[in-house]
Design a protein around this motif. Structure first.
Motif, PDB file in Angstrom:
ATOM      1  N   LYS A  16      24.273 -62.011  -7.024  1.00  0.00           N
ATOM      2  CA  LYS A  16      23.435 -62.567  -5.949  1.00  0.00           C
ATOM      3  C   LYS A  16      22.926 -63.953  -6.348  1.00  0.00           C
ATOM      4  CE  LYS A  16      20.886 -58.690  -6.266  1.00  0.00           C
ATOM      5  NZ  LYS A  16      21.671 -57.648  -6.931  1.00  0.00           N
ATOM      6  N   SER A  17      23.537 -64.480  -7.426  1.00  0.00           N
ATOM      7  CA  SER A  17      23.066 -65.762  -7.956  1.00  0.00           C
ATOM      8  C   SER A  17      23.763 -66.915  -7.248  1.00  0.00           C
ATOM      9  CB  SER A  17      23.348 -65.780  -9.455  1.00  0.00           C
ATOM     10  OG  SER A  17      23.573 -67.088  -9.892  1.00  0.00           O
ATOM     11  N   PRO A  18      23.013 -67.953  -6.854  1.00  0.00           N
ATOM     12  CA  PRO A  18      23.660 -69.080  -6.150  1.00  0.00           C
ATOM     13  C   PRO A  18      24.622 -69.847  -7.054  1.00  0.00           C
ATOM     14  CG  PRO A  18      21.317 -69.537  -6.573  1.00  0.00           C
ATOM     15  CD  PRO A  18      21.560 -68.115  -6.987  1.00  0.00           C
ATOM     16  N   GLY A  19      24.354 -69.876  -8.363  1.00  0.00           N
ATOM     17  CA  GLY A  19      25.135 -70.698  -9.291  1.00  0.00           C
ATOM     18  C   GLY A  19      26.596 -70.315  -9.374  1.00  0.00           C
ATOM     19  N   LEU A  20      26.910 -69.036  -9.205  1.00  0.00           N
ATOM     20  CA  LEU A  20      28.298 -68.613  -9.397  1.00  0.00           C
ATOM     21  C   LEU A  20      29.185 -68.850  -8.168  1.00  0.00           C
ATOM     22  CD1 LEU A  20      27.905 -65.399 -11.573  1.00  0.00           C
ATOM     23  CD2 LEU A  20      28.983 -67.542 -12.224  1.00  0.00           C
ATOM     24  N   VAL A  21      28.564 -69.054  -7.014  1.00  0.00           N
ATOM     25  CA  VAL A  21      29.368 -69.210  -5.784  1.00  0.00           C
ATOM     26  C   VAL A  21      30.290 -70.436  -5.867  1.00  0.00           C
ATOM     27  CG1 VAL A  21      29.263 -69.565  -3.267  1.00  0.00           C
ATOM     28  CG2 VAL A  21      27.777 -67.857  -4.365  1.00  0.00           C
ATOM     29  N   PRO A  22      29.743 -71.656  -6.192  1.00  0.00           N
ATOM     30  CA  PRO A  22      30.659 -72.808  -6.297  1.00  0.00           C
ATOM     31  C   PRO A  22      31.683 -72.648  -7.416  1.00  0.00           C
ATOM     32  CG  PRO A  22      28.370 -73.455  -6.760  1.00  0.00           C
ATOM     33  CD  PRO A  22      28.333 -72.031  -6.330  1.00  0.00           C
ATOM     34  N   LYS A  23      31.292 -71.948  -8.495  1.00  0.00           N
ATOM     35  CA  LYS A  23      32.190 -71.766  -9.639  1.00  0.00           C
ATOM     36  C   LYS A  23      33.376 -70.864  -9.250  1.00  0.00           C
ATOM     37  CE  LYS A  23      31.531 -71.010 -14.557  1.00  0.00           C
ATOM     38  NZ  LYS A  23      30.602 -70.733 -15.635  1.00  0.00           N
ATOM     39  N   ILE A  24      33.085 -69.809  -8.540  1.00  0.00           N
ATOM     40  CA  ILE A  24      34.148 -68.893  -8.094  1.00  0.00           C
ATOM     41  C   ILE A  24      35.026 -69.610  -7.062  1.00  0.00           C
ATOM     42  CG2 ILE A  24      34.575 -66.749  -6.786  1.00  0.00           C
ATOM     43  CD1 ILE A  24      32.013 -65.634  -8.280  1.00  0.00           C
ATOM     44  N   HIS A  25      34.362 -70.355  -6.168  1.00  0.00           N
ATOM     45  CA  HIS A  25      35.081 -71.115  -5.137  1.00  0.00           C
ATOM     46  C   HIS A  25      36.093 -72.057  -5.792  1.00  0.00           C
ATOM     47  CE1 HIS A  25      35.446 -74.546  -2.273  1.00  0.00           C
ATOM     48  NE2 HIS A  25      35.541 -73.568  -1.390  1.00  0.00           N
ATOM     49  N   ALA A  26      35.630 -72.774  -6.848  1.00  0.00           N
ATOM     50  CA  ALA A  26      36.496 -73.756  -7.519  1.00  0.00           C
ATOM     51  C   ALA A  26      37.665 -73.080  -8.239  1.00  0.00           C
ATOM     52  CB  ALA A  26      35.671 -74.569  -8.514  1.00  0.00           C
ATOM     53  N   SER A  27      37.491 -71.821  -8.638  1.00  0.00           N
ATOM     54  CA  SER A  27      38.564 -71.142  -9.387  1.00  0.00           C
ATOM     55  C   SER A  27      39.674 -70.615  -8.453  1.00  0.00           C
ATOM     56  CB  SER A  27      37.976 -69.967 -10.185  1.00  0.00           C
ATOM     57  OG  SER A  27      37.717 -68.867  -9.336  1.00  0.00           O
ATOM     58  N   LEU A  28      39.393 -70.606  -7.142  1.00  0.00           N
ATOM     59  CA  LEU A  28      40.345 -70.037  -6.164  1.00  0.00           C
ATOM     60  C   LEU A  28      41.275 -71.087  -5.574  1.00  0.00           C
ATOM     61  CD1 LEU A  28      37.931 -67.667  -4.216  1.00  0.00           C
ATOM     62  CD2 LEU A  28      40.142 -66.928  -5.131  1.00  0.00           C
ATOM     63  N   ASN A  29      42.476 -70.667  -5.200  1.00  0.00           N
ATOM     64  CA  ASN A  29      43.378 -71.524  -4.424  1.00  0.00           C
ATOM     65  C   ASN A  29      42.866 -71.618  -2.990  1.00  0.00           C
ATOM     66  OD1 ASN A  29      45.209 -71.890  -6.518  1.00  0.00           O
ATOM     67  ND2 ASN A  29      46.292 -69.978  -6.050  1.00  0.00           N
ATOM     68  N   GLU A  30      43.332 -72.622  -2.250  1.00  0.00           N
ATOM     69  CA  GLU A  30      43.000 -72.738  -0.826  1.00  0.00           C
ATOM     70  C   GLU A  30      43.389 -71.439  -0.113  1.00  0.00           C
ATOM     71  OE1 GLU A  30      41.309 -75.125   0.888  1.00  0.00           O
ATOM     72  OE2 GLU A  30      41.035 -75.854  -1.178  1.00  0.00           O
ATOM     73  N   GLY A  31      42.505 -70.911   0.712  1.00  0.00           N
ATOM     74  CA  GLY A  31      42.816 -69.678   1.446  1.00  0.00           C
ATOM     75  C   GLY A  31      42.669 -68.429   0.590  1.00  0.00           C
TER      76      GLY A  31
END
Ligand SMILES: C[S@@+](CC[C@H](N)C(=O)[O-])C[C@H]1O[C@@H](n2cnc3c(N)ncnc32)[C@H](O)[C@@H]1O
Length: 361
Positions: A254-269
């Motif tokens: 539920k931490s805001p910090g990990l959302v951009p980090k996970i987003h960056a680790s994913l491919n588009e879509g």
């Protein structure tokens, strides 16, 4: 309320003016259920269920296991009355439920669940000391690296794992995925299941270094093709190029910090699938006894919040969804009843957790 005093001479002549029933019914439940717990634990620990796949007379059973004959006879009777053994012509045999869950060699053995329940009781027994001296300090790695990770694995296999895996594997994106990360995957059973369902998939499981040894043992046991990554997801790199990140029951869920980090680790879509227990704005508690249990220990790495499964800096469900919407399109929110296993009244219960399926924009 509560102000009426009782004179000592009154206790012999009349019944108490406050009925003892609410107190005694609770104590009665405690007494009966704790004895059943000790009985089941003892039977598992001494290997009783391991020797009763086929019918055995008590005399033979006690001789083989080196147990006191008289107590073994009574224990078998108790277990039969409770539905865990069946009597066949004066001999005893496991009921189906014991063969599946209480025999230590079974793939669904719950031995470690009983062990961690006992550990939980021991922690509660320290309550007077904790009340005076504060919570017990533990390192996440020590906590999860010991029996807990095995207990979580065993609990999940009773229902939550197959249900969750079916939900994920049913997504068209899963079938097309080439690289998947099980973040904070612990035992790694989800990663293992995903690797078996999509053999073309490269599967990674990420956890703290003290836990990954255990993860490797599960991967080996199941003969799976899964790569282990050791790290701390708050500080370290997660890798990249994932088509799917599965993130379940973790600090940081539920931490805001990990959302951009996970987003960056994913491919588009790519898909971010998160399974966590969220609090809505204004929600006070989900279970007051579990709030207390949560507060009996502190973690070294992350600061806990007051309520069970909460951490300092966590977002409410509403705010988390809003943050998530800035990075992902929310595909689906799946409610507890569709995936959760049965509760045990301890930390580890799903409570009202949700699965959020979000697609990288
Ligand atoms: C409750 S278990 C969940 C395991 C698995 N995801 C499941 O759903 O059954 C939480 C896991 O998160 C891991 N964990 C906790 N903090 C972590 C961190 N900072 N970095 C990596 N893993 C962490 C723990 O070691 C543990 O294996």
């Amino acid at each position: 309320m509560g102000g009426k005093l009782l004179a000592i001479e009154d206790v012999f002549g009349q019944e108490p003016f406050v009925d003892v029933q609410p107190l005694y019914s609770r104590l009665n439940n405690c007494a009966v259920n704790y004895k059943v717990f000790c009985l089941l634990s003892a039977a598992v620990e001494t290997g009783l269920f391991d020797h009763l796949e086929s019918p055995r007379p008590v005399v033979e059973l006690s001789r083989e296991l080196g147990l006191n004959l008289r107590i073994t006879r009574i224990i078998c009777k108790c277990l039969e009355k409770l539905g865990f053994l069946v009597e066949v012509n004066g001999a005893y045999q496991n009921a189906e439920i014991s063969n599946l869950y209480l025999r230590t060699g079974s793939p669904l053995a719950q031995e470690n669940v009983l062990k961690t329940l006992r550990g939980t009781f021991r922690l509660w027994e320290k309550l007077p000391a904790i009340l005076k001296g504060g919570p017990v300090k533990i390192r996440e790695e020590d906590f999860f690296g010991e029996d807990h990770i095995h207990a979580i694995a065993a609990e999940h296999l009773t229902g939550e794992l197959p249900k969750t895996v079916r939900i994920v594997a049913g997504l068209p994106e899963f079938q097309k995925a080439r690289k998947l990360l099980d973040l904070g995957g612990g035992h790694g059973l989800y990663a293992i299941a995903f690797s078996k369902l999509n053999p073309g998939l490269q599967v990674f499981v990420y956890d703290l270094p003290g836990v990954t040894q255990k993860t490797r043992a599960y991967i080996e046991k199941h003969g799976a093709k899964v790569t282990v990554m050791a790290g701390n997801f708050f500080q370290d790199d997660l890798g990249s190029g994932y088509d799917l990140v599965f993130f379940a029951y973790n600090p940081g869920g539920k931490s805001p910090g990990l959302v951009p980090k996970i987003h960056a680790s994913l491919n588009e879509g790519g898909l971010f699938i998160s399974k966590h227990c969220f609090y809505r704005k204004g929600e006070e508690t989900k279970d007051i006894l579990l709030d207390l249990e949560w507060n009996l220990t502190t973690f070294a790495g992350v600061k806990k919040g007051d309520r069970v499964y909460s951490f300092e800096g966590d977002l409410s469900f509403e705010d988390y969804m809003e943050l998530l919407s800035g990075y992902f399109s929310i595909e689906k929110v799946i409610e507890t009843a569709e995936f959760a296993g049965l509760p045990l009244g301890k930390i580890g219960d799903a409570l009202d957790s949700k699965i959020i399926i979000a697609k990288k924009r």
